[in-house]
Structure formats: C-alpha cells, structure tokens
Design a protein around this motif. Structure first.
Motif, PDB file in Angstrom:
ATOM      1  N   LEU A   1       2.587  -8.588  80.930  1.00  0.00           N
ATOM      2  CA  LEU A   1       3.020  -8.488  82.476  1.00  0.00           C
ATOM      3  C   LEU A   1       4.183  -9.267  83.120  1.00  0.00           C
ATOM      4  O   LEU A   1       5.067  -8.847  83.485  1.00  0.00           O
ATOM      5  N   PRO A   2       3.867 -10.591  83.003  1.00  0.00           N
ATOM      6  CA  PRO A   2       5.043 -11.477  83.453  1.00  0.00           C
ATOM      7  C   PRO A   2       6.302 -11.423  82.613  1.00  0.00           C
ATOM      8  O   PRO A   2       7.534 -11.436  83.338  1.00  0.00           O
ATOM      9  N   PHE A   3       6.357 -10.773  81.491  1.00  0.00           N
ATOM     10  CA  PHE A   3       7.610 -10.447  80.806  1.00  0.00           C
ATOM     11  C   PHE A   3       8.077  -9.288  80.873  1.00  0.00           C
ATOM     12  O   PHE A   3       9.267  -8.980  80.670  1.00  0.00           O
ATOM     13  N   LEU A   4       7.367  -8.170  81.341  1.00  0.00           N
ATOM     14  CA  LEU A   4       7.728  -6.883  81.750  1.00  0.00           C
ATOM     15  C   LEU A   4       8.129  -6.587  83.149  1.00  0.00           C
ATOM     16  O   LEU A   4       8.790  -5.466  83.547  1.00  0.00           O
ATOM     17  N   MET A   5       7.751  -7.670  84.001  1.00  0.00           N
ATOM     18  CA  MET A   5       8.314  -7.503  85.336  1.00  0.00           C
ATOM     19  C   MET A   5       9.860  -7.386  85.304  1.00  0.00           C
ATOM     20  O   MET A   5      10.491  -8.398  84.692  1.00  0.00           O
TER      21      MET A   5
ATOM     22  N   GLY B   1       9.208  -8.934  69.411  1.00  0.00           N
ATOM     23  CA  GLY B   1       8.608  -9.808  68.656  1.00  0.00           C
ATOM     24  C   GLY B   1       8.641 -11.217  69.332  1.00  0.00           C
ATOM     25  O   GLY B   1       7.531 -11.973  69.191  1.00  0.00           O
ATOM     26  N   GLN B   2       9.507 -11.433  69.745  1.00  0.00           N
ATOM     27  CA  GLN B   2       9.569 -12.993  70.250  1.00  0.00           C
ATOM     28  C   GLN B   2       9.227 -12.721  71.729  1.00  0.00           C
ATOM     29  O   GLN B   2       9.517 -13.969  72.609  1.00  0.00           O
TER      30      GLN B   2
ATOM     31  N   GLN C   1      25.979 -13.432  71.122  1.00  0.00           N
ATOM     32  CA  GLN C   1      24.966 -12.796  70.040  1.00  0.00           C
ATOM     33  C   GLN C   1      23.629 -13.399  70.453  1.00  0.00           C
ATOM     34  O   GLN C   1      22.611 -12.827  70.066  1.00  0.00           O
ATOM     35  N   ALA C   2      23.657 -14.605  71.036  1.00  0.00           N
ATOM     36  CA  ALA C   2      22.487 -15.300  71.281  1.00  0.00           C
ATOM     37  C   ALA C   2      21.470 -14.472  72.402  1.00  0.00           C
ATOM     38  O   ALA C   2      20.110 -14.789  72.335  1.00  0.00           O
ATOM     39  N   ARG C   3      22.384 -13.934  73.200  1.00  0.00           N
ATOM     40  CA  ARG C   3      21.728 -13.064  74.410  1.00  0.00           C
ATOM     41  C   ARG C   3      21.625 -11.470  74.296  1.00  0.00           C
ATOM     42  O   ARG C   3      21.445 -10.817  74.961  1.00  0.00           O
ATOM     43  N   LYS C   4      22.007 -11.061  72.934  1.00  0.00           N
ATOM     44  CA  LYS C   4      22.087  -9.777  72.659  1.00  0.00           C
ATOM     45  C   LYS C   4      20.626  -9.243  72.363  1.00  0.00           C
ATOM     46  O   LYS C   4      19.762  -9.817  71.606  1.00  0.00           O
ATOM     47  N   ALA C   5      20.125  -8.261  73.062  1.00  0.00           N
ATOM     48  CA  ALA C   5      19.093  -7.582  72.943  1.00  0.00           C
ATOM     49  C   ALA C   5      18.591  -6.884  71.351  1.00  0.00           C
ATOM     50  O   ALA C   5      19.933  -6.375  70.625  1.00  0.00           O
ATOM     51  N   LEU C   6      17.800  -6.741  70.915  1.00  0.00           N
ATOM     52  CA  LEU C   6      17.303  -6.059  69.674  1.00  0.00           C
ATOM     53  C   LEU C   6      17.317  -4.521  70.046  1.00  0.00           C
ATOM     54  O   LEU C   6      17.028  -4.395  71.172  1.00  0.00           O
ATOM     55  N   GLY C   7      17.728  -3.695  68.967  1.00  0.00           N
ATOM     56  CA  GLY C   7      17.605  -2.297  69.254  1.00  0.00           C
ATOM     57  C   GLY C   7      16.568  -1.671  68.496  1.00  0.00           C
ATOM     58  O   GLY C   7      15.879  -2.128  67.558  1.00  0.00           O
ATOM     59  N   TYR C   8      15.934  -0.683  69.022  1.00  0.00           N
ATOM     60  CA  TYR C   8      14.870  -0.081  68.453  1.00  0.00           C
ATOM     61  C   TYR C   8      14.860   1.621  68.540  1.00  0.00           C
ATOM     62  O   TYR C   8      15.746   2.291  69.050  1.00  0.00           O
TER      63      TYR C   8
END
Length: 642
Positions: free
Chosen positions: A24-28, A95-96, A254-261
């Motif tokens: 939850l803390p990460f999804l807020m 993942g991270q 690049q260090a702040r780029k989101a992964l795609g799904y």
C-alpha cells in the motif's frame, strides 16, 4: 480483456488482499506541488467538475485500475498556463517496488508526432516550408521509390495522413537499441508503397510523420532531435524530455524510466520491451507528464500573451484550425492534431508503444489540458475513460430532418490504414470492422473481438453509448454516403472502406474455409500416414513408390502449414520486428513449395506407369494433391512469399 476478478468469503478476501496491503505505501499516489496559486472554487473543468475537487476526483477514478489494468500512471492537468495537478500512481517497476512519481519517465508514443508538426509550422512561419508544395522538392532526387500515383503529395497531406501510404509493419520499432539506424536510413529501409491517391483517404501513417521530420532536417540543416531540442524543448524548459528513443546520452532519464508491461489477466503483469526506433520522430520520445503538460500549455497562452513556440499569433491559430474537416459535428484533423469530441473544442493525440499507452488533450478556449501516461500496453480505461470524464461530451443539437434508416447497414469494412502488399496484407481482413443494426438508429460495432453500441444522433453520425473500453477511442463514427452506397466510415485516425469485389465477404469466407480444411488435413494426415506406413505390414500388391511420393507431398504441405502458422503467431504476438527477422521463413516457403512441386511431378510420372489404383489410394491422392494446390494458391494470393 480486462474483466474483474472476484473471490468469495471474508478470509479469502483478506488473504488475497494481504499482498496489496503490504504494498500500500508504494501504491499510494505520489504528487508534486502545483506550479500555480490556489484555485478559485468556482472554476471548473470542461466536463463541469470543479477544480477544487479535481485531485479527489482523479484519485477516486484511478483507484480501480492501478495494479489491475495498469501498473502505474502519471497524470498532469493544466489550467491557465499552470500545472494544477501532477501525480504518480502505482509502481513504475513492480519487481523492484519502485513507485511512480511526477518525475518518472514514460514513453510518449505517437504524441511525439506533435513535435514534428510544431517544427514544420515554425519553418512555415519563417517562409522556409510551403505546406502546399510537392514534398519531393524538399527531398533528395529519387528518394521516394514506391509512389504509384502522379498527383503530388503535399506537406499538408502528411499532416492529414492522406499521402496514400500503406501500413508497412517492419523495421518501425525494435527491442534493442543496437538495431537503431539514422532517421534517413530508417526511411529508406522501410518505405511503404503508395496505395491511394493523395488526399483521398485518411490512413494514419507513422512513415509519413517521420518523412515530415526528415524534411525538417533537410530545411533546417540540423538533425531533427537537435532542432527540437533548440526550438521547442529549451524554449519550454522541458529538461526531463528526450525526443529520441535511445537514452544513452541521458542516463538521468534512463535511471527514472518506468518499465513497460504487456496485457494479461487483471493484476498479472508481464514485462515488455522498451521501444527503440530509427524513425523515432513518430513515436520515440521519452519524458515526464509535467514536461508534456508544459508543451500543452504553450499552445494555450494567456490572453494578450504570445506562445514561446511561434513569433506570429496567426501561426498558432492556423496550426489549431481544422485542416481536414469531416461532418460538421464529427471530429477531424487540425494540422496533425486530432480533434476530440469534448464539451468544448478539444485537440490532441494518443500514443502507444510496445508496452506504454498515453494521451494528451488540450482545450484552447478554456486554457485546459490533461496528460495521462501509463506503462501498460493497450491501456484504455484511464487513457480514454479519465480523459473523457475530464473533457466532457459535446452537446450536439438534434437533427431537424428524418434520420436515415440504419437497418440497411450490415457490412464488413477494412481499414484504410493497412498493408497493401506482402503477407501482412491478410491481417486487416482478420480484424475487419463489422456493422449491423437490430433497432432503429442503432449500430452494433465489432472490431478485433471488441464490441460497442452506437446511436444515430444526426444523419449518418453515430455516437458511442456503451461497449468495451477499448472502443473508447471512437466516441463517434460518421458514414459517408454516395449514390445510396457507403463510401467510407470515418473514425478516429483512419477511414474504413467497403470491401472490393476481389475481397468480398463471400470470397473471403470461401478462402477462410478452404484454408481451414487444408491446414487441418496437412496437420493431421501426414503424421498419421507416416505412422501407418511404419507400423503397417506392406501389401505385396501395394505401390510403395507412389506412397512415398504422396507422403513427400503431404509433408511439404505439413511443413508449409506449420511454418506459416508459426509466422502468423510470431507477428500477432509481436509485430514490431525487423524484416530480416521473418525473411528466413518466407524463403522457407519457397523452398517447401518447390519441394512439393517436385513431389507432384514425380507423382504424375508414377501415375503414367501405374494408372490403376485402389479406391482408398485414389481418395488419399486426390485429397493430397487438391488440398496442396489450394494451400499453395492461398499462399500465393496472400503473398506469403514476400
């Protein structure tokens, strides 16, 4: 595609929710401070939602979809030149456990095209580019080698996606940066054939946009990305944006780029590839939602102020004015911007890459814009649903005339945006637009497994009233009639055209049935015949030579079937490929066909020596030869050799 998962029992619900509670803390949502002052409570968004309720509304709207239909989203809203909302939701890296924040970098996809059209208008303002001139006057001699019509292609045709280019699927995007070439090399490698006269049909063209960017290079004397950096990004303080798809020179981004799904069951995310492009102008940009919001704000300067993008106010007015209108109430095109049917006139562009989806929409009259970025392939609930909720719907007056009868509309239509040659030409016929009517002034729309219901609100103008979210990009469709026949169906980004006589529905149905029978025969009979020949005691009166030749023909058919089914599967699972990736399979088709023809000739010689055959052998031979010829004919008709 995005059905909701259900579970019963309080204990089961608690157990299934436990991972979500831990995360939850990460999804807020993560937000940044707005760039403006406090909001007057009386102000509203185009849809009528009060601005002081905006953040709570967006939070509530987003919540059902984060970690279900998309891993993360970044949303920015502009009002009166200020970013009044900028928030990240969900996880940029599952993942991270990296949360999405306002500074998270996303792929913008086709929103990148707007930078090409903006650059072109800057050059037109300077008198260096004539939008109505033949584009060949700006290109090297003989650069375009596959034009089929004598009429000139103008730069306006490129803006309106009416140059007539087919949809060429190969070498448009890659999964590795090592495959990327220069813009010019990419254009030469993946030049499509022209299949329509210029100005006739709207057929969305990635190639046409990148060709326009190359013209910007030729006129300005700068690589396109350098031109954009100097004349757009720096002017708008867009420091968190890179217009190219390879971020080697921007390790900070690049260090702040989101992964795609990739798409899957709700909550089940499969990591996708980042997008790499030689023709990067049409979809390669990377950046934050806030930077894209600054870009949107530049098209809506405050009254009495000038935009940093142009020296003359009339340039901005021209850019945002209709350049290819359709019906009066049907959204059209404004010099590369797509009109959106909001409560007020809305302009913008959507974007999709292999694993990201996005939209940018701006409302000039209300100095309002919304940016929605997600790291999910084909995301529709937020990209279309939230945009529509904030932008509202147009109030279209009722028609004074009698509405035409909808019951006559029951046909299949093919996208003008399609491959015109090569084996990819079969795919548009597998995902045709089907229209039917079972009630007055109602249309049922089916496309690629998705369905929607539309109602006629003015003559031949239909509004979407329900259906799958994936059709949210098509809030309206318009039917062009001539001599009581449908000429085209106009929707967002492309026209749909009636089937021609050579590809009529009865003929397509017959071909599909023949293909199905041939594929089943060769997938089943050769292995069975081989096993039967191996374990069966040979008859003294048999014809082993003929059996072997017949079996060779059958195995040629089997390998052809397997090779092309594998080819179809590979392209359906990932169509962003270099041509070199599928060329070996096309060569193999020729080799297998040649082997089958040799077997066929040997069978003919054998029959001359042994004219009398048992009935069972005759049936087996007749089916093998006729179905092999049918399979070969279909592969030739659908160009599975090129």
């Amino acid at each position: 595609m995005f059905s909701r998962l259900k579970s019963g029992g309080s204990i089961r619900r608690f157990v299934s929710a436990l991972p979500l509670l831990l995360l939850l803390p990460f999804l807020m949502p993560h937000s940044s401070s707005a760039e403006g002052a406090s909001l007057p409570a009386a102000e509203t968004m185009p849809s009528g939602i009060r601005l002081d309720e905006l953040e709570a509304y967006v939070d509530h709207f987003v919540e059902p979809y984060i970690n279900k239909t998309t891993a993360a989203a970044s949303i920015a809203v502009v009002k009166n030149g200020q970013i009044i909302l900028s928030k990240g939701y969900g996880l940029a890296d599952i993942g991270q456990q990296v949360p999405a924040e306002p500074g998270t970098v996303f792929e913008w996809g086709s929103i990148s095209k707007l930078f090409v059209w903006t650059s072109a208008m800057q050059l037109a303002e300077e008198g260096k580019l004539d939008l109505e001139a033949d584009i060949r006057s700006y290109l090297p001699d003989g650069f375009l080698k596959r034009l089929a019509y004598p009429e000139a292609i103008t730069f306006m045709d490129l803006m309106n996606h009416t140059a007539g280019f087919e949809e060429y699927m190969f070498d448009m995007a890659y999964t590795s940066p090592g495959q990327v070439q220069t813009l010019e090399q990419g254009l030469r490698l993946a030049e499509p054939k022209q299949i329509y006269p210029p100005g006739e049909n709207v057929a969305y063209s990635n190639y046409g946009n990148s060709l326009a960017a190359y013209i910007v290079e030729r006129i300005s004397g700068q690589p396109y990305n350098e031109y954009v950096n100097e004349h757009i990004l720096k002017r708008l303080d867009m420091k968190q944006t890179e217009i190219t798809s390879v971020l080697g020179s921007r390790p900070d981004l690049q260090a702040r780029k989101a992964l795609g799904y990739l798409s899957g069951d709700p909550g089940n995310f499969v990591k996708g590839s980042w997008n790499y492009m030689s023709m990067y102008p049409n979809g390669g940009a990377n950046g934050t939602a806030e930077d894209l919001a600054r870009f949107a704000a530049a098209f809506m300067p405050k009254d009495g102020q000038a935009t940093p993008l142009f020296d003359k106010p009339e340039t901005l007015s021209t850019l945002l004015s209709p350049s290819r209108p359709s019906d009066r109430y049907m959204p059209g095109i404004a010099h590369g911007f797509w009109e959106y049917p909001g409560a007020s006139r809305t302009l913008g562009h959507g974007g999709n890459t292999m694993a990201f989806s996005s939209t940018l929409q701006l409302v000039p009259d209300q100095h309002f814009a919304v940016v929605i970025l997600t790291n999910q392939s084909g995301e529709a609930h937020l990209v279309h649903g939230l945009a529509q909720a904030l932008l509202g719907s147009p109030q279209i007056p009722a028609s004074d005339s009698i509405l035409p009868d909808s019951s006559r509309i029951s046909e299949g239509f093919i996208a003008a945006r399609r491959a015109g040659q090569g084996f990819m030409g079969v795919y548009p016929y597998l995902s045709m637009l089907h229209l039917s009517s079972e009630a007055p002034n109602r249309l049922s729309v089916k496309l690629a497994g998705f369905e929607g219901e539309y109602r006629q609100i003015r003559p031949y103008l239909y509004e979407r009233i329900s259906g799958d979210a994936e059709l949210g990009a098509w809030p309206f469709l318009h039917i062009d009639m001539e001599n009581d026949r449908i000429q085209r169906i106009s929707v967002y980004t492309t026209d749909y055209l009636p089937l021609s006589g050579l590809h009529s529905m009865p003929l397509l149905t017959a071909q599909a049935a023949a293909a199905g029978i041939a594929l089943l025969f060769f997938l089943i009979v050769p292995p069975v015949s081989f096993l039967a020949a191996r374990f069966r005691r040979r008859s003294r009166n048999g014809t082993p030579g003929l059996r072997r030749k017949t079996l060779a023909l059958q195995w040629s058919g089997l390998l052809l079937a397997v090779n092309n089914l594998l080819l179809a599967y590979r392209m359906l699972s990932q169509n962003e490929r270099p041509y070199s990736d599928v060329q070996p399979q096309l060569i193999l088709n020729s080799v297998l066909a040649a082997a089958g023809l040799i077997a066929l000739l040997l069978i003919a010689f054998e029959l001359k020596r042994r004219p009398a055959l048992p009935l069972r052998s005759k049936i087996n031979l007749l089916l093998s030869v006729s179905l092999w010829l049918i399979l070969l004919l279909l592969l030739l008709v659908w160009q599975f050799y090129r």
